[in-house]
Enzyme design. Structure first.
Site, PDB file in Angstrom:
ATOM      1  N   HIS A 157      58.636 -86.573  -8.556  1.00 39.28           N
ATOM      2  CA  HIS A 157      58.766 -86.028  -9.925  1.00 39.28           C
ATOM      3  C   HIS A 157      60.245 -85.937 -10.325  1.00 39.28           C
ATOM      4  O   HIS A 157      60.608 -85.178 -11.203  1.00 39.28           O
ATOM      5  CB  HIS A 157      58.109 -84.650 -10.050  1.00 39.28           C
ATOM      6  CG  HIS A 157      56.740 -84.573  -9.455  1.00 39.28           C
ATOM      7  ND1 HIS A 157      55.604 -84.903 -10.151  1.00 39.28           N
ATOM      8  CD2 HIS A 157      56.332 -84.239  -8.206  1.00 39.28           C
ATOM      9  CE1 HIS A 157      54.551 -84.764  -9.364  1.00 39.28           C
ATOM     10  NE2 HIS A 157      54.972 -84.372  -8.177  1.00 39.28           N
ATOM     11  N   SER A 287      83.206 -98.871 -20.541  1.00 41.41           N
ATOM     12  CA  SER A 287      83.019 -98.353 -21.903  1.00 41.41           C
ATOM     13  C   SER A 287      84.294 -98.582 -22.698  1.00 41.41           C
ATOM     14  O   SER A 287      85.404 -98.407 -22.186  1.00 41.41           O
ATOM     15  CB  SER A 287      82.701 -96.850 -21.859  1.00 41.41           C
ATOM     16  OG  SER A 287      82.824 -96.270 -23.146  1.00 41.41           O
TER      17      SER A 287
END
Length: 482
Positions: A157, A287
């Site tokens: 999970h 970036s």
């Protein structure tokens, strides 16, 4: 006539212009397609001649001498005039083979060259993909072996769970890839040739050519099939081979896409944790605004293209479902796109994934720190068992651990501090009988179960034997241009 720079004035598929390998791009090129048509006409003429039709050695030789020199400009003009691509190329081939012109395409229908070429291209496409997939598996197997016993947090999970190892986790990826390898090999081996079947699959035109001799028609089919490199032809077809064959071929590629998406998503998640990174070039920019960033752009590319590969499966599913009776032509335009794009996309993601798996970087100290933050909670059952062995009461110990765990959790969640459960245990006189055992009880390698042994057995029994047929093609490295 095009002028320099005209190619930038119209759409170009990035699958070819930006990403795909030369060999897969060529496999779906016009040159491969139309030279294969000519080879198929040569196979047909040779087989018809061998079975007694009045075709001469000179006609066959003339066709063979012009198998490669396709006049694409003439073919385009002929198609403009005739509105029929196959007849345009029959006329173009006949123009350079005047002696053979009367027997080119004798008894055949358009699908003789169209469908048979598609089957050859699908087979050759699988032959390009299989070694690439084998190399990805090989690189990942080396990675799994190297890190077979390096403990790491497991996640269920996407919450911290019991420990596993870095190598064992990569074996989960490998297991899916080995399934894909078997699926691709099976789909490739299941491909048959359409052969010589005529306009509706009944071979009526060939039966007429051979004056009702059924044995010669069957022998013609067998000879052409063998010359094209296939062991079998489909015994029954309509005008086309069943479009379920396309479903079968593209479904294994879509399944591969699902596998690669899962692997690369895992890598992206681990990159966020700074536990594992894909290769990053010395001058690569992550970036334009944030110079410190190291984005997992290769894994992101794989995920992006894998979604496209999975989505393409809907095309052959719908196409096969709407083919009327012996055939309709609404399959053609769709297949020109979906077949090529599926193989090109699969080619790209395998090349990119090979590049990733050849340069995966692991940061053991980061992994160790994450384990250190979570392991005290996971070790509570071990602490209880040790206290009971030392003479303690299980329920009393459970309550002590529960209270200390809640206090430590509050420090982590509310104060942003480190997990100090171990320090609390050491400070509590109740746990004095086991203080000397704490290091052993909290050794991460005691929490990984049989993970290293599972890695070793899986690689030796299921992975390495699968790679054996490809061992001579393993030494190809991938350098990504973009």
């Amino acid at each position: 006539m095009d002028t320099p720079g005209d190619e930038f004035m119209k759409y170009r598929s990035p699958l070819v212009s930006r990403y795909a390998s030369k060999e897969m791009s060529y496999n779906f090129s016009d040159r491969k397609k139309f030279t294969t048509w000519r080879k198929l006409w040569i196979y047909l003429a040779k087989a018809e001649k061998a079975l007694g039709l009045p075709i001469t050695d000179a006609q066959v030789a003339e066709m063979e001498s012009h198998a490669e020199d396709v006049d694409f400009a003439m073919a385009a003009e002929e198609e403009k005039r005739l509105r029929h691509d196959v007849m345009a190329h029959v006329h173009t081939f006949a123009h350079c083979c005047p002696t053979a012109a009367p027997i080119i395409h004798l008894g055949a229908t358009s699908c003789y060259v169209g469908d048979n070429t598609d089957l050859i291209v699908l087979r050759d496409g699988f032959d390009i993909l299989l070694p690439k997939l084998a190399r990805v598996i090989d690189r990942l197997a080396t990675f799994a072996e190297k890190y077979a016993d390096l403990p790491t947090l497991g996640f269920t999970h996407y919450q911290p769970a019991q420990l596993t190892t870095v190598g064992k986790r990569s074996c989960l990826w490998l297991q899916d890839l080995t399934m894909d390898m078997r699926n691709l090999q099976r789909a490739r081996d299941d491909l048959r040739f359409r052969g010589v079947k005529g306009t509706t699959g009944t071979q009526a035109s060939f039966l007429q050519l051979f004056q009702g001799d059924h044995d010669k028609v069957e022998e013609l089919d067998n000879k052409v099939t063998e010359m094209a490199g296939f062991k079998k032809a489909y015994l029954v077809t309509g005008q086309t081979y069943s479009r379920k064959v396309d479903i079968d071929s593209l479904s294994v590629l879509a399944s591969l896409g699902a596998t690669v998406h899962k692997i690369c998503t895992d890598i992206r998640l681990l990159a966020n944790l700074k536990e594992i990174e894909e290769p990053f070039e010395k001058e690569q920019i992550g970036s334009s605004a944030m110079p410190y960033k190291r984005n997992p752009m290769r894994a992101e590319r794989c995920c992006s293209l894998s979604r496209h590969l999975v989505a393409l499966l809907s095309d052959p599913l719908q196409t096969a479902s709407v083919q009327w009776l012996e055939r309709t032509l609404d399959d053609s335009a769709n297949r020109r796109i979906s077949l090529a794009e599926s193989f090109l996309t699969a080619d790209i993601i395998l090349s990119t994934l090979q590049n990733i798996t050849e340069g995966l970087v692991v940061y053991p100290k980061v992994i160790e720190r994450h384990i250190r933050h979570e392991l005290p909670f996971m070790a509570t059952e071990n602490l209880i068992m040790a206290m009971v062995k030392a003479g303690g009461n299980r329920q009393d110990c459970h309550e002590k651990i529960r209270v200390l765990s809640q206090q430590a959790a509050a420090v982590v969640k509310q104060e942003g501090g480190d997990n100090d459960l171990l320090a609390r245990v050491k400070a509590d006189p109740y746990f004095a009988p086991i203080l000397g055992e704490l290091d052993t009880l909290l050794d991460p390698k005691t929490f990984i179960g049989r993970a290293p042994q599972q890695v070793s057995r899986f690689l030796s029994e299921e992975v390495y034997p699968l790679l054996e047929p490809f061992k001579e093609k393993m030494n190809v490295k991938i350098e990504l241009e973009l």
